[in-house]
Enzyme design. Structure first.
Site, PDB file in Angstrom:
ATOM      1  N   LEU A 195     -15.519  -9.216   1.624  1.00 41.29           N
ATOM      2  CA  LEU A 195     -14.367  -8.545   2.232  1.00 41.29           C
ATOM      3  C   LEU A 195     -14.809  -7.780   3.474  1.00 41.29           C
ATOM      4  O   LEU A 195     -15.872  -7.163   3.472  1.00 41.29           O
ATOM      5  CB  LEU A 195     -13.727  -7.577   1.227  1.00 41.29           C
ATOM      6  CG  LEU A 195     -13.057  -8.242   0.023  1.00 41.29           C
ATOM      7  CD1 LEU A 195     -12.648  -7.171  -0.978  1.00 41.29           C
ATOM      8  CD2 LEU A 195     -11.852  -9.050   0.428  1.00 41.29           C
ATOM      9  N   GLU A 225      -6.386   3.333  -0.663  1.00 48.66           N
ATOM     10  CA  GLU A 225      -6.608   2.246   0.285  1.00 48.66           C
ATOM     11  C   GLU A 225      -7.446   1.166  -0.390  1.00 48.66           C
ATOM     12  O   GLU A 225      -8.564   1.412  -0.816  1.00 48.66           O
ATOM     13  CB  GLU A 225      -7.322   2.754   1.533  1.00 48.66           C
ATOM     14  CG  GLU A 225      -7.431   1.703   2.637  1.00 48.66           C
ATOM     15  CD  GLU A 225      -8.054   2.246   3.914  1.00 48.66           C
ATOM     16  OE1 GLU A 225      -8.269   1.447   4.834  1.00 48.66           O
ATOM     17  OE2 GLU A 225      -8.326   3.465   3.973  1.00 48.66           O
ATOM     18  N   LEU A 226      -6.903  -0.024  -0.488  1.00 49.99           N
ATOM     19  CA  LEU A 226      -7.503  -1.092  -1.277  1.00 49.99           C
ATOM     20  C   LEU A 226      -8.927  -1.420  -0.826  1.00 49.99           C
ATOM     21  O   LEU A 226      -9.167  -1.703   0.355  1.00 49.99           O
ATOM     22  CB  LEU A 226      -6.620  -2.348  -1.183  1.00 49.99           C
ATOM     23  CG  LEU A 226      -7.049  -3.547  -2.042  1.00 49.99           C
ATOM     24  CD1 LEU A 226      -6.991  -3.193  -3.526  1.00 49.99           C
ATOM     25  CD2 LEU A 226      -6.171  -4.759  -1.743  1.00 49.99           C
ATOM     26  N   ASP A 227      -9.866  -1.413  -1.777  1.00 50.99           N
ATOM     27  CA  ASP A 227     -11.267  -1.788  -1.549  1.00 50.99           C
ATOM     28  C   ASP A 227     -11.920  -1.012  -0.413  1.00 50.99           C
ATOM     29  O   ASP A 227     -12.806  -1.528   0.272  1.00 50.99           O
ATOM     30  CB  ASP A 227     -11.376  -3.302  -1.266  1.00 50.99           C
ATOM     31  CG  ASP A 227     -11.042  -4.133  -2.491  1.00 50.99           C
ATOM     32  OD1 ASP A 227     -11.261  -3.652  -3.615  1.00 50.99           O
ATOM     33  OD2 ASP A 227     -10.565  -5.271  -2.325  1.00 50.99           O
ATOM     34  N   ALA A 228     -11.504   0.221  -0.204  1.00 46.05           N
ATOM     35  CA  ALA A 228     -12.052   1.024   0.896  1.00 46.05           C
ATOM     36  C   ALA A 228     -12.566   2.369   0.414  1.00 46.05           C
ATOM     37  O   ALA A 228     -12.787   3.275   1.215  1.00 46.05           O
ATOM     38  CB  ALA A 228     -10.992   1.222   1.980  1.00 46.05           C
TER      39      ALA A 228
END
Length: 283
Positions: A195, A225-228
């Site tokens: 990602l 915040e997705l995958d952050a």
């Protein structure tokens, strides 16, 4: 009994001396101390392991005198953990079993010193693994129309069993603020490190087509915040043109379970501190 103290505050002179003197005057013996200063942010971080002669007195002292004597004047944020209190870890899974098997095996062997009150899944597929390890299993289906109700049920279970932190062991659903807000910096996720270059349902296929030379995995705390969220642990493995898509997937799954286990162990051992969406990881 060993006690772990985590501290962060604005950097200034005299912090270590003040904290160690306080612990000494309360009958404590420091067996480990590590510290870090973020020069750019001007923030001081410290992790201590201490032995106290009288733990019954310790709790009252650290909840009152530590706050008034040290935390307030030094503007400290701090956590205090007794070693004999095992954190309660909830596991959320879907259909992939590699991370679940690995964590339960480490738990069963005594490597992960936690309690696991239950496993939650949006599918029924992994219930036999829960039965094998004698861990309660809750099947809570999730769809667009039932997601809110499903998360309410998940949260109800977590609060009923006083869960301390959550591990998404390849749970293929987005966790919303309904749960994140109750467990800030206490939800651990794992994903491949492609990602955002190869996002989507088939990242290894896309990576294969691109001819990547390394694959990886990242474990992080979950934020809105997705995958952050703040990264806890990462690792990579090299691949070549000779590797098939299946080879990439197999290597990737090995990395995922190893990296997730490392991240969970660091969290359980109270070796992670979060600041400004980054982590300080103590050895």
């Amino acid at each position: 009994m060993k006690t772990t103290i985590l501290i962060n505050c604005p950097d200034q002179s005299g912090i270590i001396r003040a904290v160690t003197t306080f612990i000494h005057t309360k009958g404590g013996n420091i067996v480990y101390l590590d510290q870090h200063v973020d020069k750019q942010a001007g923030v001081f971080f410290m992790r201590l392991e201490c032995d106290f002669e009288d733990n019954s007195t310790l709790i009252d002292v650290l909840e009152s005198e530590f706050a008034s004597t040290l935390a307030t004047p030094y503007q400290m944020q701090y956590e205090i953990h007794l070693q004999n209190v095992k954190p309660k870890m909830a596991l959320l899974v879907s259909k992939y079993n590699h991370c679940l098997y690995d964590l339960l095996s480490r738990f069963h062997s005594g490597e992960l010193v936690v309690e696991i009150p239950f496993i939650i899944s949006n599918h029924i597929d992994l219930e036999p693994i829960a039965i094998q390890f004698d861990v309660p299993f809750y099947h809570i289906p999730v769809s667009k129309t039932t997601k809110e109700t499903a998360e309410a049920r998940q949260l109800e279970l977590m609060q009923k069993y006083n869960v301390d932190f959550i591990v998404l062991a390849r749970y293929m659903q987005i966790v919303t603020d309904k749960i994140i807000d109750h467990y800030p910096n206490n939800i651990i996720n794992i994903h491949h490190s492609f990602l955002p270059a190869f996002a989507g349902a088939k990242p290894y296929h896309a990576a294969f087509e691109r001819g990547v030379k390394i694959i990886g995995a990242t474990s992080h705390y979950v934020t809105a915040e997705l995958d952050a969220g703040p990264i806890i642990e990462q690792d990579v493995a090299t691949v070549t043109h000779a590797h098939t898509i299946k080879d990439l997937m197999d290597k990737g799954r090995d990395l995922e379970k190893i990296v997730l286990a490392r991240a969970v162990r660091l969290h359980v051992q109270r070796k992670t501190m979060v600041y400004n969406n980054k982590t300080v990881i103590f050895s």
